[in-house]
Write an enzyme that holds these catalytic residues in place. Structure first.
Site, short mmCIF file in Angstrom:
data_model
loop_
_atom_site.label_atom_id
_atom_site.label_comp_id
_atom_site.label_asym_id
_atom_site.label_seq_id
_atom_site.Cartn_x
_atom_site.Cartn_y
_atom_site.Cartn_z
N THR A 60 -28.41 -43.47 80.96
CA THR A 60 -27.61 -42.23 81.00
C THR A 60 -27.26 -41.88 79.56
O THR A 60 -26.37 -42.50 78.97
CB THR A 60 -26.33 -42.46 81.83
N LYS A 63 -27.61 -35.88 85.90
CA LYS A 63 -26.93 -37.19 85.95
C LYS A 63 -25.53 -37.11 85.34
O LYS A 63 -24.56 -37.68 85.85
CB LYS A 63 -27.79 -38.23 85.22
N LYS A 71 -18.22 -43.06 78.24
CA LYS A 71 -19.36 -42.50 77.50
C LYS A 71 -19.95 -41.31 78.26
O LYS A 71 -20.24 -40.25 77.68
CB LYS A 71 -20.43 -43.59 77.32
P1 NAP Z 1 -25.65 -53.34 80.45
O1 NAP Z 1 -25.69 -54.39 81.51
O2 NAP Z 1 -24.56 -53.37 79.44
O3 NAP Z 1 -27.06 -53.38 79.68
C1 NAP Z 1 -27.26 -52.62 78.53
C2 NAP Z 1 -28.62 -52.95 77.94
O4 NAP Z 1 -28.75 -52.19 76.72
C3 NAP Z 1 -28.79 -54.42 77.58
O5 NAP Z 1 -30.13 -54.78 77.83
C4 NAP Z 1 -28.50 -54.40 76.08
O6 NAP Z 1 -29.09 -55.47 75.38
C5 NAP Z 1 -29.14 -53.11 75.68
N1 NAP Z 1 -28.70 -52.61 74.39
C6 NAP Z 1 -27.47 -52.16 74.04
N2 NAP Z 1 -27.47 -51.77 72.74
C7 NAP Z 1 -28.73 -51.98 72.27
C8 NAP Z 1 -29.36 -51.77 71.02
N3 NAP Z 1 -28.70 -51.24 69.98
N4 NAP Z 1 -30.66 -52.11 70.90
C9 NAP Z 1 -31.34 -52.61 71.94
N5 NAP Z 1 -30.80 -52.85 73.17
C10 NAP Z 1 -29.51 -52.52 73.32
O7 NAP Z 1 -25.62 -51.86 81.06
P2 NAP Z 1 -26.15 -51.35 82.49
O8 NAP Z 1 -25.02 -51.36 83.44
O9 NAP Z 1 -27.43 -52.02 82.83
O10 NAP Z 1 -26.40 -49.79 82.13
C11 NAP Z 1 -27.58 -49.37 81.51
C12 NAP Z 1 -27.64 -47.83 81.57
O11 NAP Z 1 -27.65 -47.40 82.93
C13 NAP Z 1 -26.44 -47.12 80.92
O12 NAP Z 1 -26.88 -45.94 80.29
C14 NAP Z 1 -25.54 -46.79 82.10
O13 NAP Z 1 -24.71 -45.68 81.81
C15 NAP Z 1 -26.59 -46.49 83.16
N6 NAP Z 1 -26.17 -46.70 84.55
C16 NAP Z 1 -25.44 -47.79 84.89
C17 NAP Z 1 -25.07 -47.98 86.21
C18 NAP Z 1 -24.25 -49.17 86.65
O14 NAP Z 1 -23.70 -49.13 87.74
N7 NAP Z 1 -24.17 -50.25 85.87
C19 NAP Z 1 -25.45 -47.05 87.19
C20 NAP Z 1 -26.24 -45.95 86.81
C21 NAP Z 1 -26.60 -45.80 85.47
P3 NAP Z 1 -28.27 -56.84 75.07
O15 NAP Z 1 -28.46 -57.71 76.27
O16 NAP Z 1 -28.92 -57.34 73.85
O17 NAP Z 1 -26.82 -56.44 74.84
#
Ligand code: NAP
Length: 298
Positions: free
Chosen positions: A98, A173, A241
């Protein structure tokens, strides 16, 4: 197009279960994550973990990114170390994070310059649907690129809405999360006012969670607000965010969004109070404090 060879970049809370579904459904999956140690389950499901970004995408016909925000996607895609320099020409990049329309348009231009097709395809649904393979993709991009990525998306989800050209999926989204965030903070404020009025919190939660206000998200989050167990399904800082992304688009268009602006203030306050890593329902704990008045007099 036949079975894709998929590079999956970002094996976080959402990315890993999505990549697992692809591997279990027969796609050849090369996973990559910035921090090592995440994603071991992918090898058990028949995928492989690549040691570098370039290695992950070298053979890919489809590249999926699922990363925290715009800066993360830019870091992974752009520059000499970014994957676009190593991606095969003609591959389709399915950007599922997102990150909002503005970032998406910049990335799509960089992809085009690298000979890579681009679609923005963020997802509706959280970790549960990601695990069950029931996410809904809201997509933007050319009809050909969306059609090419369709089997990959349908291995991770059960629906796709194609909203229009590049940026349209990201816009949809951002609207969905903006409304979700404002609804949840409004319910939290109702609970907080109920408490100040001396009403029973459970009764107020039941009224909001089962009456005319009820919706799947309110039904899900009202009990969590009541028992204050905020293990993150979706982190509060990510919701903040997303509200910021909606407000940035509104600002660009000269549109006022007073309801979302108020909600953004609530989530930003909660994050500042140390609740950023909790589930976004924790905004209720912050609003409960706010409702006690400036001196926290209760
Ligand atoms: P998350 O568990 O915090 O995972 C974030 C990912 O991004 C990790 O693989 C992290 O790597 C990576 N990352 C962060 N900064 C980085 C950088 N500078 N360079 C390379 N990799 C980087 O988050 P998530 O919940 O999976 O969410 C991921 C996306 O989906 C977000 O945009 C969120 O808004 C969206 N989303 C989330 C949900 C939900 O319910 N969680 C639902 C719909 C959409 P590291 O492991 O190295 O930190």
């Amino acid at each position: 197009m036949g079975t894709h060879n998929v590079a999956f970049l970002g094996l976080g809370a959402m990315g890993l279960p999505m990549a697992l579904n692809l591997a279990r459904k027969g796609f050849i999956v090369s996973g990559w994550n910035r921090s090592p140690g995440r994603g071991a389950a992918l090898t058990e499901a028949g995928g492989r973990l690549a040691e570098s970004l370039h290695n992950a995408v070298a053979e890919a016909s489809c590249i999926v990114t699922m990363l925290s925000g715009p800066a993360a996607v830019a870091a992974v895609a752009l520059g000499p170390d970014g994957f676009l320099t190593a991606a095969p020409k003609g591959a389709v990049w399915v950007e599922c994070s997102t990150i909002g329309p503005e970032a998406v348009r910049k990335l799509a231009a960089a992809a085009e310059a690298a000979g890579v097709q681009f679609i923005d395809a963020p997802v509706l649904g959280s970790v549960g649907p990601a695990t069950k393979g029931t996410l809904h993709f809201v997509a933007g991009g050319s009809a050909d690129a969306v059609a090419s990525a369709r089997p990959v998306m349908l291995a991770m989800g059960d629906g796709i809405t194609h909203f229009g050209p590049v940026g349209a999926g990201a816009g949809a989204k951002v609207i969905s999360n903006m409304v979700t965030a404002t609804l949840v903070s409004a319910v939290a404020e109702g609970l907080a006012l109920g408490e100040r009025l001396g009403l029973d919190r459970e009764q107020v939660a039941a009224m909001l969670g089962e009456g005319p206000v009820a919706s799947p998200i309110v039904k899900l989050k009202a009990p969590i607000m009541l028992n204050e167990q905020f293990a993150p399904a979706f982190q509060l800082k990510l919701m903040e965010k997303d509200l910021g992304l909606a407000l940035a688009e509104a600002h660009r268009l000269g549109a006022a969004l007073p309801t979302a602006s108020g909600a953004h203030e609530a989530y930003a306050g909660a994050r500042t109070a140390g609740m950023g890593e909790l589930d976004f329902a924790a905004v209720s704990a912050f609003l409960r404090l706010m409702a006690r008045g400036p001196l926290g007099r209760d």
